[in-house]
Design a protein around this motif. Structure first.
Motif, short mmCIF file in Angstrom:
data_model
loop_
_atom_site.label_atom_id
_atom_site.label_comp_id
_atom_site.label_asym_id
_atom_site.label_seq_id
_atom_site.Cartn_x
_atom_site.Cartn_y
_atom_site.Cartn_z
N ILE A 9 0.59 5.75 8.32
CA ILE A 9 1.60 6.20 9.29
C ILE A 9 1.45 5.40 10.58
O ILE A 9 0.38 4.88 10.88
N ARG A 10 2.52 5.33 11.33
CA ARG A 10 2.48 4.69 12.65
C ARG A 10 2.45 5.79 13.69
O ARG A 10 3.22 6.74 13.62
N LEU A 11 1.54 5.64 14.65
CA LEU A 11 1.39 6.62 15.72
C LEU A 11 1.42 5.91 17.07
O LEU A 11 0.99 4.76 17.18
N PRO A 12 1.87 6.60 18.11
CA PRO A 12 1.82 6.02 19.45
C PRO A 12 0.36 5.73 19.84
O PRO A 12 -0.56 6.46 19.44
N GLU A 13 0.15 4.68 20.61
CA GLU A 13 -1.21 4.29 21.01
C GLU A 13 -1.98 5.43 21.65
O GLU A 13 -3.17 5.59 21.41
N GLU A 14 -1.31 6.22 22.48
CA GLU A 14 -1.98 7.32 23.17
C GLU A 14 -2.57 8.33 22.17
O GLU A 14 -3.70 8.80 22.35
N ILE A 15 -1.83 8.63 21.13
CA ILE A 15 -2.31 9.56 20.11
C ILE A 15 -3.50 8.95 19.37
O ILE A 15 -4.51 9.63 19.13
N VAL A 16 -3.40 7.69 19.01
CA VAL A 16 -4.50 7.02 18.31
C VAL A 16 -5.76 7.03 19.17
O VAL A 16 -6.85 7.33 18.69
N LYS A 17 -5.61 6.74 20.46
CA LYS A 17 -6.77 6.75 21.35
C LYS A 17 -7.39 8.15 21.43
O LYS A 17 -8.60 8.31 21.37
N ARG A 18 -6.54 9.16 21.52
CA ARG A 18 -7.05 10.54 21.59
C ARG A 18 -7.84 10.90 20.34
O ARG A 18 -8.93 11.47 20.42
N TYR A 19 -7.29 10.60 19.17
CA TYR A 19 -8.02 11.00 17.97
C TYR A 19 -9.22 10.10 17.72
O TYR A 19 -10.24 10.55 17.19
N ASP A 20 -9.18 8.83 18.12
CA ASP A 20 -10.37 7.97 18.05
C ASP A 20 -11.48 8.54 18.93
O ASP A 20 -12.64 8.67 18.49
N ASP A 21 -11.15 8.89 20.17
CA ASP A 21 -12.14 9.45 21.10
C ASP A 21 -12.69 10.77 20.56
O ASP A 21 -13.90 11.02 20.61
N PHE A 22 -11.81 11.60 20.06
CA PHE A 22 -12.24 12.91 19.54
C PHE A 22 -13.17 12.74 18.35
O PHE A 22 -14.22 13.39 18.27
N ALA A 23 -12.83 11.85 17.44
CA ALA A 23 -13.68 11.59 16.27
C ALA A 23 -15.05 11.08 16.73
O ALA A 23 -16.09 11.51 16.20
N SER A 24 -15.06 10.18 17.71
CA SER A 24 -16.34 9.65 18.21
C SER A 24 -17.19 10.75 18.83
O SER A 24 -18.40 10.83 18.60
N ARG A 25 -16.56 11.61 19.63
CA ARG A 25 -17.30 12.69 20.30
C ARG A 25 -17.89 13.70 19.33
O ARG A 25 -18.93 14.28 19.57
N THR A 26 -17.18 13.94 18.23
CA THR A 26 -17.61 14.98 17.30
C THR A 26 -18.42 14.46 16.12
O THR A 26 -19.02 15.25 15.39
N GLY A 27 -18.41 13.14 15.92
CA GLY A 27 -19.14 12.58 14.79
C GLY A 27 -18.40 12.72 13.46
O GLY A 27 -18.98 12.48 12.41
N ARG A 28 -17.17 13.14 13.52
CA ARG A 28 -16.34 13.25 12.31
C ARG A 28 -15.50 12.00 12.16
O ARG A 28 -15.29 11.25 13.12
#
Length: 88
Positions: A9-28
């Motif tokens: 899927i294509r997502l806006p950059e802001e959404i990708v950054k948010r979920y990248d950051d969230f995944a990094s913070r949680t280790g998931r």
């Protein structure tokens, strides 16, 4: 384990950054959160779509409706329950 398939899927950059950051913070993994979000939200989407389809069927007169007063008087659990469709 259930079979899985890849989906792109294509997502806006802001959404990708948010979920990248969230995944990094949680280790998931990013996939974990995307899969979880879709699994949770798909039921809401299905319900909304189904409601829209049913409302359109009601507007076209394709659904049998029971007036609330009739339902209350003859609701399930009471003797002789026999719903009567609304007359057009």
């Amino acid at each position: 384990m259930p079979t899985t398939k890849m989906c792109t899927i294509r997502l806006p950059e802001e959404i990708v950054k948010r979920y990248d950051d969230f995944a990094s913070r949680t280790g998931r993994t990013k996939s974990f959160f995307l899969r979880q979000a879709i699994e949770i939200y798909i039921e809401d989407l299905e319900d909304a779509y189904t409601g829209t389809v049913i409302m359109e069927r009601i507007r076209r007169g394709e659904e049998n409706l029971i007036p609330l007063a009739d339902w209350k008087a003859h609701r399930p659990g009471r003797k002789n329950f026999s719903p009567k469709p609304r007359e057009s």
